[in-house]
Write an enzyme that holds these catalytic residues in place. Sequence first.
Site, PDB file in Angstrom:
ATOM      1  N   LYS A 195       1.167  -1.561 -10.590  1.00 40.35           N
ATOM      2  CA  LYS A 195       2.179  -2.059  -9.423  1.00 40.35           C
ATOM      3  C   LYS A 195       3.579  -2.671 -10.017  1.00 40.35           C
ATOM      4  CE  LYS A 195       1.806  -5.149  -5.434  1.00 40.35           C
ATOM      5  NZ  LYS A 195       0.729  -5.505  -4.381  1.00 40.35           N
ATOM      6  N   LYS A 249       2.102   2.279  -7.724  1.00 33.60           N
ATOM      7  CA  LYS A 249       2.768   1.963  -6.461  1.00 33.60           C
ATOM      8  C   LYS A 249       4.177   1.058  -6.988  1.00 33.60           C
ATOM      9  CE  LYS A 249       2.241  -2.007  -3.187  1.00 33.60           C
ATOM     10  NZ  LYS A 249       1.331  -2.901  -2.953  1.00 33.60           N
TER      11      LYS A 249
HETATM   12  C1  PBG Z   1      -0.240  -6.871  -1.311  1.00 32.52           C
HETATM   13  C2  PBG Z   1       0.250  -5.534  -1.124  1.00 32.52           C
HETATM   14  C3  PBG Z   1       1.558  -5.356  -0.991  1.00 32.52           C
HETATM   15  C4  PBG Z   1       1.870  -4.069  -0.694  1.00 32.52           C
HETATM   16  C5  PBG Z   1       0.563  -3.562  -0.648  1.00 32.52           C
HETATM   17  N1  PBG Z   1      -0.275  -4.432  -0.798  1.00 32.52           N
HETATM   18  C6  PBG Z   1       2.890  -6.398  -0.783  1.00 32.52           C
HETATM   19  C7  PBG Z   1       3.229  -6.964  -2.313  1.00 32.52           C
HETATM   20  O1  PBG Z   1       2.608  -6.830  -3.302  1.00 32.52           O
HETATM   21  O2  PBG Z   1       4.277  -7.722  -2.199  1.00 32.52           O
HETATM   22  C8  PBG Z   1       3.047  -3.456  -0.168  1.00 32.52           C
HETATM   23  C9  PBG Z   1       2.935  -1.951   0.459  1.00 32.52           C
HETATM   24  C10 PBG Z   1       4.162  -1.354   0.854  1.00 32.52           C
HETATM   25  O3  PBG Z   1       5.284  -1.913   0.661  1.00 32.52           O
HETATM   26  O4  PBG Z   1       3.770  -0.548   1.583  1.00 32.52           O
HETATM   27  N2  PBG Z   1      -1.314  -7.180  -0.500  1.00 32.52           N
END
Ligand code: PBG
Length: 331
Positions: A195, A249
């Site tokens: 991520k 992601k």
């Molecule tokens: C954290 C989480 C995030 C997203 C999914 N789970 C936000 C982050 O890490 O700041 C982002 C997903 C998206 O932008 O579609 N709970």
Amino acid sequence: MFPSIRLSRHRQTAALRNFNRETDLLPRHFIQPLFVREGIEADQPINALPGVSQLTVKSAVARAHQAAKSGVSAVILFGIPVLKDARGTSASDPNGIVQETIRAIKDAVPELAVIADCCLCEYTDHGHCGIWNGPDQWNNDATLARLADIAQSYADAGADIVAPSGMIDGMVSGIRKGLDDHNHHHVGIMSYAIKYASAFYGPFRHAAGSSEAFVGDRNHHQLAPTQRQEGLREAALDVNEGADYLIVKPAQHYMDMIRDLRNQTQVMIVAYQVSGEYVMIKTAAQQGVMNEQAAFLEVFTGLRRAGASSIIAYNAIEVAQVLKNRLKGDD
Ligand code: PBG
């Protein structure tokens, strides 16, 4: 060699193109995110994320029905609580909004897999993904106990899979141990292993009602976009800790990571088209400069070609309906 070899030979008819197709995109490849919000009477459209709303439990169940009907495999739940505090207490409340939604969906649509996103950022008043006591006071290890409690309460409610999304060191083994200690051996872990600290999460922070008090960034625990080897290392660690599925992601801008991972691991890879990636296509289509359906299908096919087994997409149900109609020959 040309002229005896002509690859366009394989593309001459629809039947031949179908016969030669290397990558399939099917309804079952999709996972639908649902935002459930505590304390609302009616759904609330999210301006930052066109086509997506914050839902009541009742309408989340209705969406779950649609998901199952269109052939989508799973939903992934995000909760927006009424109460936020420093430790994100409501995330592990047995009667919390996500726990209630899990029970309701499992009861009404048992054929659908239910995944619960497991993170503290929607539940803390400071908006960080764990225990944070001020600038430079991030507490990774204290966060682990909270994540184990949250995962356990989601499992108690009936979740099939929990999905820790905070990129906290040790989160997979911590959650696994917590689940196993409470007899949840069958509950899977889908780790957001790769991520990146990304600008493309912007619209999500509105959707999930992340705290407006948030200061700082997540650079100390999420990956920098420059990191390829480090991302693969994160994934390898999570597999060793017992992750059953790995998420990449954002997906669309990191397809190289999906491919690298596909080549080096046997674990199922899930691609997450994040909010900013979704909005880019939506906005271009609204401006009339791109065909929305064609663009989404192209990107999702690309994610499958890169090596993703499944795709988390804000328009999963819609896309699955299109794909289902195509399979039936209606389209
Ligand atoms: C954290 C989480 C995030 C997203 C999914 N789970 C936000 C982050 O890490 O700041 C982002 C997903 C998206 O932008 O579609 N709970």
